[in-house]
Design an enzyme around this catalytic site. Structure first.
Site, short mmCIF file in Angstrom:
data_model
loop_
_atom_site.label_atom_id
_atom_site.label_comp_id
_atom_site.label_asym_id
_atom_site.label_seq_id
_atom_site.Cartn_x
_atom_site.Cartn_y
_atom_site.Cartn_z
N ASP A 58 1.07 3.16 -2.23
CA ASP A 58 2.06 3.97 -2.94
C ASP A 58 3.16 4.43 -1.98
O ASP A 58 4.12 5.09 -2.40
CB ASP A 58 1.40 5.12 -3.70
CG ASP A 58 0.65 6.07 -2.79
OD1 ASP A 58 0.56 5.81 -1.58
OD2 ASP A 58 0.14 7.09 -3.30
N SER A 59 3.05 4.03 -0.71
CA SER A 59 4.17 4.20 0.22
C SER A 59 5.39 3.43 -0.31
O SER A 59 6.51 3.68 0.13
CB SER A 59 3.80 3.71 1.62
OG SER A 59 3.20 2.43 1.57
N ASP A 97 -3.05 0.64 -4.62
CA ASP A 97 -3.15 2.10 -4.57
C ASP A 97 -3.00 2.65 -5.98
O ASP A 97 -2.03 2.30 -6.68
CB ASP A 97 -1.99 2.65 -3.73
CG ASP A 97 -2.45 3.40 -2.50
OD1 ASP A 97 -3.64 3.73 -2.40
OD2 ASP A 97 -1.59 3.63 -1.62
N LYS A 127 -7.45 1.61 -4.38
CA LYS A 127 -7.64 2.65 -3.36
C LYS A 127 -7.28 3.99 -3.97
O LYS A 127 -6.30 4.10 -4.70
CB LYS A 127 -6.76 2.38 -2.12
CG LYS A 127 -6.89 3.46 -1.05
CD LYS A 127 -6.30 3.04 0.29
CE LYS A 127 -4.83 3.22 0.41
NZ LYS A 127 -4.37 4.62 0.23
N GLU A 129 -7.21 8.42 -2.91
CA GLU A 129 -7.13 9.32 -1.76
C GLU A 129 -8.05 10.53 -1.90
O GLU A 129 -8.37 10.95 -2.99
CB GLU A 129 -5.68 9.82 -1.60
CG GLU A 129 -4.72 8.72 -1.17
CD GLU A 129 -3.34 9.24 -0.77
OE1 GLU A 129 -3.13 10.48 -0.74
OE2 GLU A 129 -2.48 8.40 -0.48
N GLU A 196 -6.61 8.16 8.14
CA GLU A 196 -5.19 8.27 8.50
C GLU A 196 -4.92 9.53 9.32
O GLU A 196 -5.28 10.65 8.93
CB GLU A 196 -4.31 8.28 7.23
CG GLU A 196 -2.82 8.45 7.57
CD GLU A 196 -1.87 8.09 6.45
OE1 GLU A 196 -2.30 7.58 5.40
OE2 GLU A 196 -0.65 8.33 6.65
O1 KIV Z 1 0.39 3.90 0.78
C1 KIV Z 1 0.10 3.39 1.88
O2 KIV Z 1 0.88 2.61 2.47
C2 KIV Z 1 -1.18 3.74 2.48
C3 KIV Z 1 -1.49 3.23 3.85
C4 KIV Z 1 -0.66 3.92 4.84
C5 KIV Z 1 -2.93 3.30 4.16
O3 KIV Z 1 -1.95 4.43 1.88
#
Ligand code: KIV
Length: 295
Positions: A58-59, A97, A127, A129, A196
């Site tokens: 989600d970056s 994510d 994924k 969090e 992280e």
């Molecule tokens: O969203 C993302 O890019 C991440 C990674 C930095 C692990 O969660």
């Protein structure tokens, strides 16, 4: 292009990476390489680069969608990006994510969102969090037959309650909370956990208790693998990179130079040149002029 020297690009045909391969790599100590991707050409590039896992993080909210945090990115935006990445991958495992607000509310919500990602994008896993309630959500998604990757330490979706984008677990008590969350996610059935922005000491202290692969980003070298954001590692994203980022290229300046050169060429007549155009037989050209003259 590389600012750190050439590395070998895999040329052998490779087979699809499996969850069993990741467990085997942990067992043999062979490091796992993971990177983010958000679109089709990037997926083809990271696939050709031979990584084991690709994360549609989600970056993307910041790297490709222009938001100032990961919080606003929507399910629909993440679904579109994940499907595009899927179409560009052949061998790495694809992890999607789940965005902020799409899974936290209840186990039912978490399972429904995870199912939507797996069904409509072809991702292999999702994924989520944090520890806390996310441990129950992870357990529920795993029970529904979907592999889950956990994520502890600095969890950007909830950075506000962590005091911003800063490293976590710097005191023994805080570090214990991070370790407890990682162990609980492992117990809940996660196939891997991301650590992280935590001190290397914390990683080293808890690694003997981790039976599933741990992928680090700013967690030192003691993990089973590493993940970086594509735009950070290739120097595409503007601004100052985080302390843990190693840049393997400076593509932003190369891209800006390319666009500036193109714009200058257009303005000075350097582009297009005759070789960039299409031709027509001289007699057809002459006839066209006659036809136009008769209009
Ligand atoms: O969203 C993302 O890019 C991440 C990674 C930095 C692990 O969660």
């Amino acid at each position: 292009m590389s600012v750190h020297g050439a590395a070998s690009v895999p040329s052998e045909p490779r087979r699809k990476v499996t969850f069993a391969d990741l467990a085997a790599k942990k067992a043999t100590g062979e490091p796992i390489a993971m990177v983010t991707a958000y679109d089709h050409p990037t997926a083809q590039i990271v696939d050709a680069g031979g990584v084991d896992i690709v994360l549609v993080g989600d970056s993307a909210a910041m790297t490709v969608l222009g938001y100032d945090s990961t919080v606003p990115v929507t399910i629909d935006e993440m679904l579109m990006l994940t499907a595009a990445v899927r179409r560009g991958l052949s061998t790495p495992l694809l992890v999607a994510d789940l965005p902020f607000g799409s899974y936290e509310g209840s186990d039912e919500l978490a399972v429904a969102t995870a199912q939507r990602f797996i069904k409509t994008t072809g991702a292999d896993a999702v994924k989520i969090e944090r520890g806390g309630t996310s441990i129950d959500r992870a357990r529920a998604i795993v029970a529904a037959g979907i592999p889950v990757m956990g994520h502890v330490g600095l969890t950007p979706q909830t950075a506000a309650v962590l005091g911003g984008y800063r490293s976590q677990g710097r005191t023994a008590d805080e570090a214990l909370a991070v370790c407890r969350a990682a162990l609980a996610l492992q117990q809940a059935g996660c196939f891997a956990v991301v650590f992280e922005a935590i001190p290397s000491d914390v990683t080293e202290a808890v690694m003997p208790l981790m039976q599933v692969p741990v992928i680090g980003i700013g967690a030192g070298s003691g993990t089973d693998g590493q993940v970086l954001v594509f735009h950070d590692l290739l120097g595409i994203y503007g601004g100052r990179p985080a302390k843990f980022v190693k840049q393997y290229a400076r593509l932003r300046s190369v891209m800006i130079e390319g666009v500036a050169e193109y714009a200058a060429d257009v303005r000075t007549g350097g582009y297009p040149a005759p070789e960039h155009g299409y031709s027509m037989a001289p007699e057809e050209s002459a006839r066209l002029r006659e036809l136009l003259a008769g209009l």
